[in-house]
Enzyme design. Sequence first.
Site, PDB file in Angstrom:
ATOM      1  N   GLU A  87      59.414  77.703  -0.783  1.00 20.38           N
ATOM      2  CA  GLU A  87      60.684  77.834  -0.043  1.00 20.38           C
ATOM      3  C   GLU A  87      62.033  78.047  -1.173  1.00 20.38           C
ATOM      4  OE1 GLU A  87      61.273  76.929   3.354  1.00 20.38           O
ATOM      5  OE2 GLU A  87      59.866  74.981   2.964  1.00 20.38           O
TER       6      GLU A  87
ATOM      7  N   ASP B 185      62.261  82.991  -0.335  1.00 21.85           N
ATOM      8  CA  ASP B 185      61.910  84.827   0.125  1.00 21.85           C
ATOM      9  C   ASP B 185      63.195  85.744   0.196  1.00 21.85           C
ATOM     10  OD1 ASP B 185      63.871  83.106   2.046  1.00 21.85           O
ATOM     11  OD2 ASP B 185      62.919  83.698   3.858  1.00 21.85           O
TER      12      ASP B 185
ATOM     13  N   ALA C 293      65.203  72.289  14.455  1.00 18.86           N
ATOM     14  CA  ALA C 293      64.518  71.552  13.840  1.00 18.86           C
ATOM     15  C   ALA C 293      63.708  72.034  12.126  1.00 18.86           C
ATOM     16  CB  ALA C 293      63.577  70.694  14.228  1.00 18.86           C
TER      17      ALA C 293
ATOM     18  N   SER D 267      62.807  77.190  13.196  1.00 20.89           N
ATOM     19  CA  SER D 267      63.128  78.660  13.619  1.00 20.89           C
ATOM     20  C   SER D 267      62.749  79.130  15.070  1.00 20.89           C
ATOM     21  CB  SER D 267      62.005  80.101  12.343  1.00 20.89           C
ATOM     22  OG  SER D 267      61.859  79.534  11.377  1.00 20.89           O
TER      23      SER D 267
ATOM     24  N   SER E  91      65.795  80.354  16.297  1.00 26.95           N
ATOM     25  CA  SER E  91      65.912  81.623  16.587  1.00 26.95           C
ATOM     26  C   SER E  91      65.558  82.856  16.232  1.00 26.95           C
ATOM     27  CB  SER E  91      67.606  81.105  15.991  1.00 26.95           C
ATOM     28  OG  SER E  91      66.848  80.972  14.257  1.00 26.95           O
TER      29      SER E  91
ATOM     30  N   GLU F 161      70.253  88.190  13.090  1.00 24.75           N
ATOM     31  CA  GLU F 161      70.390  87.443  12.546  1.00 24.75           C
ATOM     32  C   GLU F 161      71.356  87.741  11.659  1.00 24.75           C
ATOM     33  OE1 GLU F 161      68.572  83.930  13.442  1.00 24.75           O
ATOM     34  OE2 GLU F 161      70.015  82.964  11.209  1.00 24.75           O
TER      35      GLU F 161
ATOM     36  N   ASP G 234      60.876  84.017   8.630  1.00 28.55           N
ATOM     37  CA  ASP G 234      60.681  83.504   9.190  1.00 28.55           C
ATOM     38  C   ASP G 234      60.285  84.680  10.907  1.00 28.55           C
ATOM     39  OD1 ASP G 234      61.748  81.609   8.366  1.00 28.55           O
ATOM     40  OD2 ASP G 234      64.136  81.682   9.748  1.00 28.55           O
TER      41      ASP G 234
ATOM     42  N   TYR H  83      73.838  76.937   2.331  1.00 31.29           N
ATOM     43  CA  TYR H  83      72.212  77.857   2.249  1.00 31.29           C
ATOM     44  C   TYR H  83      73.184  79.182   1.420  1.00 31.29           C
ATOM     45  CZ  TYR H  83      68.407  81.509   3.859  1.00 31.29           C
ATOM     46  OH  TYR H  83      67.516  82.491   4.023  1.00 31.29           O
TER      47      TYR H  83
END
Length: 399
Positions: free
Chosen positions: A46, A49, A134, A137, A139, A171, A183, A233
């Site tokens: 996590e 990436d 949630a 992903s 999106s 994105e 994702d 983020y």
Amino acid sequence: MSPLTQSVLLDGERLQAHKALSAFRDAFGGEPRLFRSPGRVNLIGEHTDYNDGFVLPAAVDKAVYIAVAPAPGSRVEIRAVDLGEGHAFDLGRLEKSGRRWPDYLIGVVDQLIKRGAEVGAFRCAFGGDVPIAAGMSSSAAIEAGLAYALNALFELGLDLLDLVKLAQKAENEFVGVRCGIMDQFANIFGREKSVLKLDCRSLDWAYYPFDRPDLGVVLCDTRVMRELASSEYNVRRRQCEEGVRSLARHEAGLGSLRDVSRDLLDAHREELDPVVYKRCAYVIEENGRVEAACDDLGRGDFAAFGRRMSASHAGLRDDYEVSCRELDILVEAAAGVRGVYGSRMMGAGFGGCTISLVEDGAVGALEEAATGAFREAFGRAPRFYVGRLRSGTREIRLS
Ligand code: GLA
């Protein structure tokens, strides 16, 4: 590229696919092509990436279904079935819509046009059961799914990796979220009953079977909307970049935390802001955990794999500081249940889901323990999903 067809749809998937199809017919008439574009889970790796590190995601049975057909002229009409909303725009004038969901689709068209792809006008209705916000992903499922669908519909000839990058860029640039590549990659390259180890620097990937019949993946959804997720983020990304900048003074050619060893980090600890140090230490450790977790899978040692998931959560909570009380309570509750091998927060953090590796016989006990602890702390229940690992985005045909 000839679109592949998903072999067998599960009952719930068939239902969702029909919903998108009939919404298309009601709104526009005619016969569209239909695509299934899954949500994803991430077993471990996590916030690695965007640091050129390793991730271990998989596509799941929760998916977005996209019904799409070419249209005359240059007007594109899109419908979000579950929201009961529509939007239209002209191919010659791509602007932000002022709402969230249309921008995912417009952003993809924008990227295709910027690449000189001959994308025509189209009509599209989409909907599904990927829970929103949630951490699964939704999106990326819309973006990568539409990129895949338009590539097939207009025979654009882009390869799958191009589609992944294009969806991520949509994105990043149009929606304005600086996400990494995990994702969209999992969405396109996911494989039935497998996890995907992706090296986010070289973009090499390998599949690992993940199908011990008595073990499953359970998601517990805090249903906390991740307000902080996007601002924090970006802060985390900047902190990692700051760490790399400082360390690059000592080692030429250092481009990302992937190049940083624990020894190098510790040798220059005093020069780093303590918070930046913690962030970097977490990322280095997490990359190591992904590699070790893949070795565990190679040996079929799911107990060791689960322990690494739990260690990942501790790092995300204490060093990367992207967890929240709701996620921690769910992870703590899971840790006390016999038959749960490991549990951690998943995705960007600050809400969304935890992911746990659980023996089938222990799913009930996990739900009970997690619900009890969560109710006691917050006066409401979390939501559960049992994740089945499925293939990535594909065209589907309903008989
Ligand atoms: C979000 C981003 C991903 C990844 C995760 C954290 O899901 O979209 O690219 O950075 O957060 O691992």
